[in-house]
Scaffold this motif. Structure first.
Motif, PDB file in Angstrom:
ATOM      1  N   THR A 236       0.831  -1.210   0.000  1.00  0.00           N
ATOM      2  CA  THR A 236       0.000   0.000   0.000  1.00  0.00           C
ATOM      3  C   THR A 236       0.858   1.249   0.000  1.00  0.00           C
ATOM      4  O   THR A 236       0.533   2.240  -0.664  1.00  0.00           O
ATOM      5  N   GLU A 237       1.986   1.197   0.718  1.00  0.00           N
ATOM      6  CA  GLU A 237       2.879   2.358   0.772  1.00  0.00           C
ATOM      7  C   GLU A 237       3.441   2.670  -0.609  1.00  0.00           C
ATOM      8  O   GLU A 237       3.539   3.830  -1.018  1.00  0.00           O
ATOM      9  N   GLY A 238       3.814   1.630  -1.350  1.00  0.00           N
ATOM     10  CA  GLY A 238       4.342   1.831  -2.698  1.00  0.00           C
ATOM     11  C   GLY A 238       3.300   2.396  -3.630  1.00  0.00           C
ATOM     12  O   GLY A 238       3.579   3.291  -4.450  1.00  0.00           O
ATOM     13  N   ALA A 239       2.072   1.894  -3.515  1.00  0.00           N
ATOM     14  CA  ALA A 239       0.992   2.411  -4.352  1.00  0.00           C
ATOM     15  C   ALA A 239       0.689   3.868  -4.012  1.00  0.00           C
ATOM     16  O   ALA A 239       0.425   4.686  -4.907  1.00  0.00           O
ATOM     17  N   ASP A 240       0.725   4.207  -2.729  1.00  0.00           N
ATOM     18  CA  ASP A 240       0.486   5.586  -2.313  1.00  0.00           C
ATOM     19  C   ASP A 240       1.578   6.520  -2.838  1.00  0.00           C
ATOM     20  O   ASP A 240       1.306   7.654  -3.233  1.00  0.00           O
ATOM     21  N   SER A 241       2.817   6.051  -2.849  1.00  0.00           N
ATOM     22  CA  SER A 241       3.918   6.863  -3.372  1.00  0.00           C
ATOM     23  C   SER A 241       3.719   7.138  -4.863  1.00  0.00           C
ATOM     24  O   SER A 241       3.911   8.262  -5.338  1.00  0.00           O
ATOM     25  N   GLY A 242       3.316   6.102  -5.588  1.00  0.00           N
ATOM     26  CA  GLY A 242       3.032   6.293  -7.002  1.00  0.00           C
ATOM     27  C   GLY A 242       1.882   7.254  -7.229  1.00  0.00           C
ATOM     28  O   GLY A 242       1.916   8.085  -8.142  1.00  0.00           O
ATOM     29  N   ALA A 243       0.854   7.162  -6.389  1.00  0.00           N
ATOM     30  CA  ALA A 243      -0.298   8.056  -6.511  1.00  0.00           C
ATOM     31  C   ALA A 243       0.105   9.505  -6.280  1.00  0.00           C
ATOM     32  O   ALA A 243      -0.372  10.407  -6.974  1.00  0.00           O
TER      33      ALA A 243
ATOM     34  N   PRO B   7     -13.725   7.075  -1.120  1.00  0.00           N
ATOM     35  CA  PRO B   7     -15.038   6.972  -1.768  1.00  0.00           C
ATOM     36  C   PRO B   7     -15.030   7.401  -3.233  1.00  0.00           C
ATOM     37  O   PRO B   7     -15.828   6.900  -4.024  1.00  0.00           O
ATOM     38  N   LEU B   8     -14.149   8.319  -3.630  1.00  0.00           N
ATOM     39  CA  LEU B   8     -14.144   8.771  -5.026  1.00  0.00           C
ATOM     40  C   LEU B   8     -13.602   7.700  -5.962  1.00  0.00           C
ATOM     41  O   LEU B   8     -14.209   7.396  -6.992  1.00  0.00           O
ATOM     42  N   ILE B   9     -12.450   7.143  -5.621  1.00  0.00           N
ATOM     43  CA  ILE B   9     -11.854   6.136  -6.491  1.00  0.00           C
ATOM     44  C   ILE B   9     -12.653   4.836  -6.469  1.00  0.00           C
ATOM     45  O   ILE B   9     -12.520   3.997  -7.372  1.00  0.00           O
ATOM     46  N   SER B  10     -13.500   4.661  -5.444  1.00  0.00           N
ATOM     47  CA  SER B  10     -14.334   3.458  -5.328  1.00  0.00           C
ATOM     48  C   SER B  10     -15.668   3.612  -6.042  1.00  0.00           C
ATOM     49  O   SER B  10     -16.460   2.664  -6.064  1.00  0.00           O
TER      50      SER B  10
ATOM     51  N   ILE C  10       1.196  14.963  -8.547  1.00  0.00           N
ATOM     52  CA  ILE C  10       2.105  16.054  -8.913  1.00  0.00           C
ATOM     53  C   ILE C  10       2.039  16.301 -10.415  1.00  0.00           C
ATOM     54  O   ILE C  10       1.975  17.455 -10.874  1.00  0.00           O
ATOM     55  N   GLY C  11       2.029  15.222 -11.212  1.00  0.00           N
ATOM     56  CA  GLY C  11       1.946  15.366 -12.659  1.00  0.00           C
ATOM     57  C   GLY C  11       0.644  15.988 -13.112  1.00  0.00           C
ATOM     58  O   GLY C  11       0.629  16.859 -13.992  1.00  0.00           O
ATOM     59  N   VAL C  12      -0.474  15.561 -12.506  1.00  0.00           N
ATOM     60  CA  VAL C  12      -1.778  16.104 -12.891  1.00  0.00           C
ATOM     61  C   VAL C  12      -1.895  17.573 -12.475  1.00  0.00           C
ATOM     62  O   VAL C  12      -2.420  18.406 -13.225  1.00  0.00           O
ATOM     63  N   ILE C  13      -1.399  17.902 -11.281  1.00  0.00           N
ATOM     64  CA  ILE C  13      -1.451  19.290 -10.827  1.00  0.00           C
ATOM     65  C   ILE C  13      -0.594  20.177 -11.728  1.00  0.00           C
ATOM     66  O   ILE C  13      -1.000  21.294 -12.093  1.00  0.00           O
ATOM     67  N   TRP C  14       0.585  19.691 -12.095  1.00  0.00           N
ATOM     68  CA  TRP C  14       1.435  20.454 -13.019  1.00  0.00           C
ATOM     69  C   TRP C  14       0.728  20.661 -14.352  1.00  0.00           C
ATOM     70  O   TRP C  14       0.789  21.733 -14.947  1.00  0.00           O
ATOM     71  N   GLN C  15       0.027  19.622 -14.816  1.00  0.00           N
ATOM     72  CA  GLN C  15      -0.741  19.753 -16.052  1.00  0.00           C
ATOM     73  C   GLN C  15      -1.812  20.833 -15.915  1.00  0.00           C
ATOM     74  O   GLN C  15      -2.045  21.614 -16.848  1.00  0.00           O
TER      75      GLN C  15
ATOM     76  N   LEU D   9      -7.215  11.022  -6.624  1.00  0.00           N
ATOM     77  CA  LEU D   9      -5.954  10.419  -6.190  1.00  0.00           C
ATOM     78  C   LEU D   9      -5.545  10.894  -4.800  1.00  0.00           C
ATOM     79  O   LEU D   9      -4.959  10.128  -4.022  1.00  0.00           O
ATOM     80  N   LEU D  10      -5.832  12.162  -4.494  1.00  0.00           N
ATOM     81  CA  LEU D  10      -5.530  12.660  -3.149  1.00  0.00           C
ATOM     82  C   LEU D  10      -6.385  11.963  -2.096  1.00  0.00           C
ATOM     83  O   LEU D  10      -5.996  11.859  -0.927  1.00  0.00           O
ATOM     84  N   ASP D  11      -7.548  11.457  -2.506  1.00  0.00           N
ATOM     85  CA  ASP D  11      -8.472  10.776  -1.599  1.00  0.00           C
ATOM     86  C   ASP D  11      -7.975   9.384  -1.228  1.00  0.00           C
ATOM     87  O   ASP D  11      -8.501   8.770  -0.300  1.00  0.00           O
ATOM     88  N   GLY D  12      -6.987   8.867  -1.939  1.00  0.00           N
ATOM     89  CA  GLY D  12      -6.428   7.549  -1.607  1.00  0.00           C
ATOM     90  C   GLY D  12      -7.029   6.427  -2.432  1.00  0.00           C
ATOM     91  O   GLY D  12      -8.081   6.577  -3.060  1.00  0.00           O
TER      92      GLY D  12
END
Length: 359
Positions: free
Chosen positions: A178-185, A289-292, A190-195, A282-285
């Protein structure tokens, strides 16, 4: 008798979609937080695939070849992303380990994350290049940046967001913890915000250009690369020509160019809506509820990007921005009129007016 009934009930529950984990009493999924709706994914894949095929034909006809590696490539990536979701929905199956959970193919999950996170960046790149072409034709003096500088800066910003999003998507989808997935998220965010930052800057210049063009209010240009040899030569040429003069255009050509501006504006707005959603999601984890919520994903990711791509089918450069033959450099400010209205051409004369002040 009671034990037999319980066993039978458990067997029935574990053979249908929505079966619960026998230990927790809740539905558990391996990768997705739901069983992907295969029909919806297939419909989106069909829409993106058809739109991309049309874009391919339109690009060949229009000879705007940059659309091959922007709109066509972006549409193809979106199609692959939704086909990956269709694949995940078709082969999801019940796994009995750890009380039972719904398992989806790891590769399908990986592909849909990467493809659907980076696909819109290619559509945004098409808008950046198209606006640069429009600025060149309608009058560079209505934009703070030269069209080449403008295009280069925004394509560079879009490329950075694309690389960061792809890196984050790959990390998240391949993570075993889960930690690795959270790091990727977090990297994807960061990429989406920069976009979004790049798109906000783009939108500001787009709105200013439209306002100044419609009101005929030129603006003095900024030359961020004035220290380079090519830029200095270009600035000297511009000053010798009396400023940025619009190309000669008929009334019909200008009308089509305005529709192209509307197409770019609408497409950018739709991509921006999607970017806001993906950032919050993505910030919601990964278990939020959003990603679900599969419905939200379909409506706020799939629908805006599909509409953006289809909008550019309907209001496409093949209809609105035909490729023009290369012209000789303007040798004198008298070659073209400096006032916007002077680029309306009649068969008998071209109206020439004096240069206007900058605002």
């Amino acid at each position: 008798m009671s034990n037999d009934t319980t066993t039978a009930t458990e067997e029935v529950l574990n053979t249908v979609v929505g079966s619960v984990n026998l230990y927790t009493g809740k539905v558990v999924y391996q990768y997705f937080n739901y069983n992907v709706d295969s029909l919806t994914a297939l419909i989106f894949a069909g829409v993106f695939g058809l739109s991309t095929l049309i874009h391919f034909g339109q690009t060949i006809k229009s000879k705007h070849w940059f659309l091959m590696y922007t709109l066509v490539l972006g549409g193809l990536i979106e199609t692959l992303g939704w086909l990956s979701r269709y694949w995940a929905g078709q082969v999801a199956e019940w796994a009995e380990e750890s009380g039972g959970y719904w398992a989806s193919p790891r590769n399908a999950f990986l592909f849909q994350i990467i493809f659907l996170i980076i696909g819109p960046a290619f559509l945004a790149a098409a808008n950046y290049i198209l606006l640069g072409r429009l600025i060149e034709r309608l009058g560079q003096r209505y934009c703070r940046l030269g069209y080449k500088t403008y295009t280069g800066l925004f394509i560079g910003g879009d490329l950075i967001s694309l690389i960061v999003q792809a890196l984050g998507g790959a990390m998240a989808s391949m993570a075993d913890t889960t930690e690795g997935a959270d790091s990727g998220a977090r990297i994807m965010v960061i990429g989406v915000i920069w976009q979004m930052v790049v798109m906000l800057a783009f939108t500001w210049l787009l709105v200013e250009f439209i306002f100044r063009y419609l009101k005929d209010r030129p603006v003095r240009q900024v030359h961020p690369f004035a220290w380079t040899k090519n830029a200095r030569a270009r600035i000297a040429e511009i000053e010798a020509n009396g400023g940025h003069c619009p190309a000669q255009m008929t009334w019909g050509e200008e009308r089509r160019a305005k529709w192209m501006l509307a197409s770019i504006s609408g497409s950018t707005l739709l991509i921006f809506i999607r970017s806001i959603y993906r950032t919050v999601e993505l910030l919601d984890g990964w278990t939020g509820p959003l990603i679900s919520n599969q419905g939200l994903f379909n409506w706020l990711d799939g629908v805006p990007i599909a509409l953006s791509l289809v909008l550019l089918n309907v209001l496409h450069p093949v209809f609105l921005l035909p490729v023009q033959p290369r012209q000789k450099n303007i040798s004198s400010p008298m070659d073209y009129g400096n006032n916007r209205n002077s680029h309306y051409i009649s068969s008998s004369q071209t109206r020439l007016q004096e240069p206007q002040a900058y605002y």
